[in-house]
Enzyme design. Structure first.
Site, PDB file in Angstrom:
ATOM      1  N   ALA A 196      31.256  43.374  36.530  1.00  0.00           N
ATOM      2  CA  ALA A 196      30.156  43.349  37.507  1.00  0.00           C
ATOM      3  C   ALA A 196      30.448  42.339  38.618  1.00  0.00           C
ATOM      4  O   ALA A 196      30.252  42.624  39.808  1.00  0.00           O
ATOM      5  CB  ALA A 196      28.834  43.003  36.817  1.00  0.00           C
ATOM      6  N   LYS A 253      33.386  41.183  39.618  1.00  0.00           N
ATOM      7  CA  LYS A 253      34.526  41.577  40.453  1.00  0.00           C
ATOM      8  C   LYS A 253      34.196  42.805  41.314  1.00  0.00           C
ATOM      9  O   LYS A 253      34.737  42.955  42.421  1.00  0.00           O
ATOM     10  CB  LYS A 253      35.760  41.829  39.584  1.00  0.00           C
ATOM     11  N   SER A 274      44.580  25.047  41.891  1.00  0.00           N
ATOM     12  CA  SER A 274      45.338  24.160  40.994  1.00  0.00           C
ATOM     13  C   SER A 274      46.155  24.915  39.968  1.00  0.00           C
ATOM     14  O   SER A 274      46.973  24.331  39.268  1.00  0.00           O
ATOM     15  CB  SER A 274      44.372  23.219  40.248  1.00  0.00           C
ATOM     16  N   SER A 307      39.565  42.271  40.954  1.00  0.00           N
ATOM     17  CA  SER A 307      40.336  42.682  39.764  1.00  0.00           C
ATOM     18  C   SER A 307      40.239  44.199  39.651  1.00  0.00           C
ATOM     19  O   SER A 307      39.220  44.785  40.043  1.00  0.00           O
ATOM     20  CB  SER A 307      39.743  42.035  38.516  1.00  0.00           C
ATOM     21  N   VAL A 310      32.772  25.570  42.648  1.00  0.00           N
ATOM     22  CA  VAL A 310      32.335  26.597  43.609  1.00  0.00           C
ATOM     23  C   VAL A 310      30.913  27.096  43.332  1.00  0.00           C
ATOM     24  O   VAL A 310      30.304  27.756  44.173  1.00  0.00           O
ATOM     25  CB  VAL A 310      33.303  27.814  43.665  1.00  0.00           C
ATOM     26  N   GLY A 325      40.453  27.574  43.468  1.00  0.00           N
ATOM     27  CA  GLY A 325      41.240  27.832  42.258  1.00  0.00           C
ATOM     28  C   GLY A 325      42.714  27.535  42.500  1.00  0.00           C
ATOM     29  O   GLY A 325      43.585  28.074  41.815  1.00  0.00           O
ATOM     30  N   ILE A 342      48.097  39.771  35.103  1.00  0.00           N
ATOM     31  CA  ILE A 342      49.059  38.847  35.717  1.00  0.00           C
ATOM     32  C   ILE A 342      49.272  37.667  34.771  1.00  0.00           C
ATOM     33  O   ILE A 342      48.307  37.136  34.210  1.00  0.00           O
ATOM     34  CB  ILE A 342      48.543  38.320  37.087  1.00  0.00           C
ATOM     35  N   TYR A 360      32.325  40.255  33.786  1.00  0.00           N
ATOM     36  CA  TYR A 360      33.479  40.117  34.704  1.00  0.00           C
ATOM     37  C   TYR A 360      33.606  41.352  35.597  1.00  0.00           C
ATOM     38  O   TYR A 360      33.835  41.226  36.810  1.00  0.00           O
ATOM     39  CB  TYR A 360      34.736  39.930  33.853  1.00  0.00           C
TER      40      TYR A 360
HETATM   41  P1  NAD Z   1      43.712  30.427  36.287  1.00  0.00           P
HETATM   42  O1  NAD Z   1      42.814  30.076  35.161  1.00  0.00           O
HETATM   43  O2  NAD Z   1      45.163  30.114  36.179  1.00  0.00           O
HETATM   44  O3  NAD Z   1      43.165  29.798  37.649  1.00  0.00           O
HETATM   45  C1  NAD Z   1      41.803  29.792  37.955  1.00  0.00           C
HETATM   46  C2  NAD Z   1      41.484  28.470  38.617  1.00  0.00           C
HETATM   47  O4  NAD Z   1      40.095  28.505  38.981  1.00  0.00           O
HETATM   48  C3  NAD Z   1      41.681  27.251  37.707  1.00  0.00           C
HETATM   49  O5  NAD Z   1      42.469  26.267  38.357  1.00  0.00           O
HETATM   50  C4  NAD Z   1      40.272  26.752  37.474  1.00  0.00           C
HETATM   51  O6  NAD Z   1      40.179  25.328  37.307  1.00  0.00           O
HETATM   52  C5  NAD Z   1      39.562  27.219  38.734  1.00  0.00           C
HETATM   53  N1  NAD Z   1      38.123  27.291  38.531  1.00  0.00           N
HETATM   54  C6  NAD Z   1      37.460  27.859  37.494  1.00  0.00           C
HETATM   55  N2  NAD Z   1      36.144  27.684  37.630  1.00  0.00           N
HETATM   56  C7  NAD Z   1      35.961  27.000  38.794  1.00  0.00           C
HETATM   57  C8  NAD Z   1      34.820  26.512  39.472  1.00  0.00           C
HETATM   58  N3  NAD Z   1      33.591  26.681  38.966  1.00  0.00           N
HETATM   59  N4  NAD Z   1      34.983  25.854  40.637  1.00  0.00           N
HETATM   60  C9  NAD Z   1      36.237  25.635  41.138  1.00  0.00           C
HETATM   61  N5  NAD Z   1      37.362  26.072  40.521  1.00  0.00           N
HETATM   62  C10 NAD Z   1      37.220  26.740  39.364  1.00  0.00           C
HETATM   63  O7  NAD Z   1      43.490  32.007  36.510  1.00  0.00           O
HETATM   64  P2  NAD Z   1      44.255  33.087  37.402  1.00  0.00           P
HETATM   65  O8  NAD Z   1      44.716  34.151  36.476  1.00  0.00           O
HETATM   66  O9  NAD Z   1      45.182  32.442  38.352  1.00  0.00           O
HETATM   67  O10 NAD Z   1      42.994  33.688  38.175  1.00  0.00           O
HETATM   68  C11 NAD Z   1      42.832  33.592  39.583  1.00  0.00           C
HETATM   69  C12 NAD Z   1      41.909  34.719  40.009  1.00  0.00           C
HETATM   70  O11 NAD Z   1      42.546  35.971  39.757  1.00  0.00           O
HETATM   71  C13 NAD Z   1      40.579  34.765  39.252  1.00  0.00           C
HETATM   72  O12 NAD Z   1      39.546  35.099  40.145  1.00  0.00           O
HETATM   73  C14 NAD Z   1      40.795  35.873  38.244  1.00  0.00           C
HETATM   74  O13 NAD Z   1      39.592  36.480  37.874  1.00  0.00           O
HETATM   75  C15 NAD Z   1      41.657  36.810  39.066  1.00  0.00           C
HETATM   76  N6  NAD Z   1      42.429  37.762  38.269  1.00  0.00           N
HETATM   77  C16 NAD Z   1      43.348  37.332  37.367  1.00  0.00           C
HETATM   78  C17 NAD Z   1      44.031  38.286  36.628  1.00  0.00           C
HETATM   79  C18 NAD Z   1      45.061  37.899  35.599  1.00  0.00           C
HETATM   80  O14 NAD Z   1      45.499  38.776  34.833  1.00  0.00           O
HETATM   81  N7  NAD Z   1      45.505  36.648  35.550  1.00  0.00           N
HETATM   82  C19 NAD Z   1      43.793  39.650  36.813  1.00  0.00           C
HETATM   83  C20 NAD Z   1      42.855  40.033  37.766  1.00  0.00           C
HETATM   84  C21 NAD Z   1      42.173  39.087  38.491  1.00  0.00           C
END
Ligand code: NAD
Length: 256
Positions: free
Chosen positions: A166, A168, A20, A151, A73, A18, A197, A164
């Protein structure tokens, strides 16, 4: 000399899923800042603009090498080949940070099977596939560090997020079990549980849901990617070598 102090003398090789976008992009840059070469694994290659834009360039500008691995993934065979290609190029994997994730919110009585499986497949099975692929490499090296992004909703459950929550929660169980399995190889395994975030993943959130979430946060604002990224960077560094099997919330007090 211990394994960890030996490793600190050389450049570490980090794999960030992730990487990118959002939290993963920030983690990739912070690990480069801290001296790692970084492989960015993502469904989407990092573009030249947007929040994750220019990630490879920013890694290189820190004097570090970058490898981009475009794939899914959910595909265990592909993940294995991606790890193999990293090992072939750099000789090993010292750090894995699992950030790839999605959400597909719906109350359970309206949630279809696809929404359930999509989230479980990426957010939980994806973590399993990546951990499984790097485990033999880290065991053979006798050193490593894995950080899984969970999370706070995996700790408390959230309305509209049975899938989600479940997934996490599953990441937390996987993290603790794997910490036990890899401890003898001097591999630490921890989870970071962010609250709300500011990242692109929130774009699909309604304004009402967003305001409700912000109102829970003691510090009165959503977190920034750096808030999470710095905790991950700490867990990947020598100062955290005695921390394993831990779940650390980074949520501005949203959970309590
Ligand atoms: P984001 O959407 O900015 O980044 C997620 C990245 O995962 C993207 O680049 C996407 O292309 C990649 N991705 C999605 N499915 C994929 C796959 N099948 N194979 C490979 N790559 C894949 O989101 P984020 O907010 O940066 O989230 C990052 C992590 O943090 C996630 O696991 C999310 O659940 C967790 N999270 C985020 C928050 C929030 O509020 N942003 C809160 C708690 C947890």
């Amino acid at each position: 000399m211990t394994g960890s102090s030996r490793r600190s003398l050389v450049t570490r090789r980090a794999l960030v899923t992730g990487g990118s976008s959002g939290i993963g992009a920030c983690v990739a840059e912070l690990l480069a800042r801290d001296g790692c070469d970084v492989a960015v694994l993502d469904l989407e290659l990092p573009g030249s603009d947007g929040p994750g834009g220019g990630v490879p360039g920013r890694i290189r500008s820190q004097g570090r090498e970058v490898l981009t691995l475009q794939g899914d993934v959910r595909d265990s065979v592909w993940v294995r080949s991606a790890v193999d290609s990293m090992v072939e190029k750099w000789g090993g994997v010292d750090i894995l940070v699992n950030c790839a994730g999605i959400f597909r919110d719906q109350v359970i009585w309206k949630m279809d099977d696809q929404q359930w499986h999509d989230v479980i497949d990426v957010d939980l099975s994806g973590v399993f596939h990546c951990c499984k692929a790097v485990a033999p490499v880290m065991r053979a090296a006798g050193w490593g560090c894995i950080v899984n992004i969970s999370s706070i909703n995996g700790m408390r459950g959230k309305f509209g997020q049975t899938n989600y929550s479940a997934a996490k929660a599953g990441v937390i169980g996987l993290t603790k079990a794997l910490a036990r399995e890899l401890a003898r190889s001097d591999v630490t395994v921890n989870a970071v549980a962010p609250g709300l975030i500011e990242t692109p993943i929130l774009e699909s959130m309604t304004e009402v849901a967003r305001e409700a979430a912000v109102s829970e946060i003691l510090l009165g604002r959503p977190g920034r990617v750096e808030d999470v990224g710095e905790m991950v960077a700490f867990l990947c560094g020598d100062r955290a070598r005695f921390i394993t099997g831990e779940v650390i919330r980074v949520d501005g007090g949203q959970y309590i």
